[in-house]
Each structure stands twice: as C-alpha cells, then as structure tokens.
Design a protein around this motif. Sequence first.
Motif, mmCIF file in Angstrom:
data_model
loop_
_atom_site.group_PDB
_atom_site.id
_atom_site.type_symbol
_atom_site.label_atom_id
_atom_site.label_comp_id
_atom_site.label_asym_id
_atom_site.label_seq_id
_atom_site.Cartn_x
_atom_site.Cartn_y
_atom_site.Cartn_z
ATOM 1 N N ASP A 33 0.939 -1.177 -0.003
ATOM 2 C CA ASP A 33 -0.010 0.091 -0.046
ATOM 3 C C ASP A 33 0.809 1.210 -0.065
ATOM 4 O O ASP A 33 0.281 2.382 0.403
ATOM 5 N N GLY A 34 2.111 1.203 -0.313
ATOM 6 C CA GLY A 34 2.916 2.384 -0.440
ATOM 7 C C GLY A 34 3.634 2.836 0.981
ATOM 8 O O GLY A 34 4.317 3.785 1.085
ATOM 9 N N THR A 35 3.067 2.275 2.112
ATOM 10 C CA THR A 35 3.261 2.784 3.480
ATOM 11 C C THR A 35 4.901 2.401 3.925
ATOM 12 O O THR A 35 5.208 1.139 3.285
ATOM 13 N N PHE A 36 5.635 3.085 4.749
ATOM 14 C CA PHE A 36 6.714 2.545 5.094
ATOM 15 C C PHE A 36 6.693 3.147 6.586
ATOM 16 O O PHE A 36 6.152 4.229 7.330
ATOM 17 N N ARG A 37 7.845 2.593 7.665
ATOM 18 C CA ARG A 37 7.862 2.737 8.829
ATOM 19 C C ARG A 37 9.284 2.593 9.301
ATOM 20 O O ARG A 37 10.007 1.509 8.816
ATOM 21 N N ILE A 38 9.930 3.725 9.901
ATOM 22 C CA ILE A 38 11.356 3.690 10.258
ATOM 23 C C ILE A 38 11.400 3.938 11.779
ATOM 24 O O ILE A 38 10.952 5.103 12.129
ATOM 25 N N ASP A 39 11.735 2.998 12.616
ATOM 26 C CA ASP A 39 11.700 3.079 13.937
ATOM 27 C C ASP A 39 13.136 3.267 14.511
ATOM 28 O O ASP A 39 14.023 3.146 14.167
ATOM 29 N N HIS A 40 13.078 3.903 15.931
ATOM 30 C CA HIS A 40 14.250 4.285 16.519
ATOM 31 C C HIS A 40 15.149 5.288 16.124
ATOM 32 O O HIS A 40 16.475 4.793 16.022
ATOM 33 N N VAL A 41 14.465 6.162 15.666
ATOM 34 C CA VAL A 41 15.311 7.356 14.938
ATOM 35 C C VAL A 41 15.787 8.385 15.898
ATOM 36 O O VAL A 41 14.807 8.784 16.746
ATOM 37 N N ALA A 42 16.972 8.826 15.942
ATOM 38 C CA ALA A 42 17.496 9.660 17.135
ATOM 39 C C ALA A 42 17.054 11.159 16.497
ATOM 40 O O ALA A 42 16.707 11.309 15.315
ATOM 41 N N ARG A 70 13.014 17.350 10.357
ATOM 42 C CA ARG A 70 13.593 17.698 11.817
ATOM 43 C C ARG A 70 12.912 16.480 12.624
ATOM 44 O O ARG A 70 11.679 16.546 13.124
ATOM 45 N N ALA A 71 13.475 15.396 12.920
ATOM 46 C CA ALA A 71 13.017 14.248 13.906
ATOM 47 C C ALA A 71 13.010 14.771 15.178
ATOM 48 O O ALA A 71 13.755 15.219 15.850
ATOM 49 N N LYS A 72 11.692 14.274 15.980
ATOM 50 C CA LYS A 72 11.455 14.845 17.176
ATOM 51 C C LYS A 72 12.107 13.673 18.119
ATOM 52 O O LYS A 72 12.942 12.829 17.554
ATOM 53 N N ALA A 73 12.184 13.980 19.518
ATOM 54 C CA ALA A 73 12.892 12.822 20.152
ATOM 55 C C ALA A 73 12.041 11.539 20.551
ATOM 56 O O ALA A 73 12.775 10.669 20.922
ATOM 57 N N LYS A 74 10.861 11.614 20.357
ATOM 58 C CA LYS A 74 9.860 10.157 20.745
ATOM 59 C C LYS A 74 8.824 10.220 20.113
ATOM 60 O O LYS A 74 8.291 11.240 19.667
ATOM 61 N N GLY A 75 8.090 9.323 20.246
ATOM 62 C CA GLY A 75 6.621 9.057 19.686
ATOM 63 C C GLY A 75 6.764 8.687 18.160
ATOM 64 O O GLY A 75 7.560 8.063 17.664
#
Length: 365
Positions: free
Chosen positions: A216-225, A246-251
């Motif tokens: 379905d074209g979706t992606f997820r990249i976890d544990h990004v600093a 600009r990646a946030k700290a969490k969530g």
Amino acid sequence: MQPPPPAWLAWAEPARAPRAGTTPTRESQVSEATTARISRPVLALAAGLCAFAAPAGAQLPPSARDVELRVLDFQGGPIQDVRVQVLGAVPGAERLRLLAGQERRPLRPKDFADDRARLADLPDGQLVLLVEADGHALALSDGFELPAKKPVRLDVRLARGVSLRGTVTSPDGAPVAGAVVRTLARDDDNQHPFARTVTQMFVVPVTAATARTADDGTFRIDHVAPGDYVVRASHGDWADARREVRAKAKGEQKLGKLVLQPGVVVAGAVQRDGKRVADAVVVLQSPEEPVQGQLPFQEVRLEVRTDAEGAFVLPRVAPGSYRLLAHQGGDPIEQARQMGASGRTIEVLPQPDGKPQHELLLLAK
C-alpha cells in the motif's frame, strides 16, 4: 592554545584555489570563489583536525587512556549488548571526526564487569563515544579528554527514539510498493565532489536507516534519533522524492506523502573526431547551490561509463537544467580540461511514452 594548522590545510585559505580531489571522476579544481564561500563554521571542521594534542606535564597513571562505560535504557536498566565508536570532538562544529583505527566495536555482556565495560588505550584528544543498541536510538556520551589524571567514567542513557511513518506515491498519486526509503544527514546527501571529500572525514550523529514500502506504499522507520534529516524515496521507474525533516525525540512522526517525480532517462554517445569513444566517463550534475556557512551543495551527480560503442545511459532524473560533461581519464587536471571543453548545459524535458532523451557529447583532443 591550539597548535597552528598544518600545511595541508592550505585549501582552506580563501586566497588560494585548492588542489583537485584525488578521486578519478572529479571534474575540476575547486574555484577560488567556491573556496571563499566556505565560512568559519566549515573551516572549524578542518581546524579541529589539529586539536588532538596530549597535554604535557606530570607522569600519568596506566589507566590514563581508559574509559569505563555504563549503558542504560530509557527506564534506567542496564544494556550490555551495544556497539560503540570513539570519535573526535571538533570545537564549534556539528560533525564529529572519524579517527583512524576506531571503527564501531561490539560490546557483549562478558565485556561488562560491575555494569561497566572498559575501553582501553584510546587515542589522545577531545573525544566522545557514539553508542548504539538494537531497539533504541543512538546516543552520544558527554565529551571527555584523554589522557586523564583520573579514571573517566561515563553513563550513556539510550532512548527509544521516534518512529517516522509515511507513504510513497507515484506522480499520479498511486501508492508505490517496493520503493526504498532512506534517512541520512543533509551533508551526506550532498553530491558535490569537494563537499564529499571533506565530509567523508566526519560523521553526523544521526540514524542512517533504510526501509522498503509495503504493497500500500506505506513505510515505517523506528528508533530514529532526534536531529535534522533528509528522507529520500527511490524507485527505478521514477525520479527520487526528497524531503528535509527535523525528527522529534520520541513518539510517532507522520511525514505524509513522498511523491516520486516523473523521471527521464538521458542517453547518448561520446565522440571525438567523428568516432565513438569507449570507456569514457559521463557526468550529469545539477547546478551548484551556494549555502551560507556550509559547503556548496549539489543534489544530483550521476556518473556512468560509455560502452564499447561509445554509448551511455544515465538513471532517471527529474526534468530540469543540468550540466552534462565527459572525460577519458588522465590526471585530475587533464580530466578537468576535458570536462570543461565537452561540458554543456542541457534541459531535461518530459519525453513521450517515457522514451530516453538523447544527447551527444564531443571530446576535444
């Protein structure tokens, strides 16, 4: 007081044009105008290379170059399966210096005694540790200096990081399965040859990760600093989609849609005196973008070689204005001369039925 920079830092003086790069595909010497645009924050990177002198003085204990490290999770529990790299701190610069012989090393539970692992015989200078563990975002230790008169003990706490989510679509909005999505530092996305030569000596502490889109074209990249990133989506049927984030700290952080662009294949041939030239290097590059306080930026720089018939085919690029150049070896100065003589600006335009856009490059004697 820091020692003066060595002679090889002459490239950083605005009054001189630096030497051509050592890579065989570099097309020319960097001009004085380009060098002059590299402001003090960039020069701080180079000056920091010289800042690793051991302090003189009294005799130091055998452990003067050792560090005791404890790694904790976000709840304060111990983590004893990690990867650690020793990096050099560069005053006033975001990047950290890569040190010879200090690749990322694994630490296993057997390496931890009383919750601490000992890293022995580290290099002298202003240093920092980069720490990674599965299921966590990478983190940096506090800075420290070696040799030290007393043991250096560091605690590094790893967080979960943020999850980046989004969808990759074609230009008409259809979801694209199997696209590759990457996170990288903005400087690592810079294709300018001089910038790449400089930045390869340093690292920005961000999460370099790759994911592939689902049906379905979706992606997820976890544990990004947390930090500033370029998120780039690639697929062979289209030109890349690129977004600064600009990646946030969490969530969880939703990126929305990354829309791939209509791509054009640029193909053609290289000739000299009416004859096709085999094994010539062909370069397609986007215009150089001067950025205040940073290295000059180029988003696209593609290189291919001609086949035995002198023909070339470049990967798909978005429509726009590019420089197309070629050379046939020689030292860097000769390569630059050939590319300067053969190079020209082309407008890449959408082609009917996705056919290649054909170009002819002429090499001078």
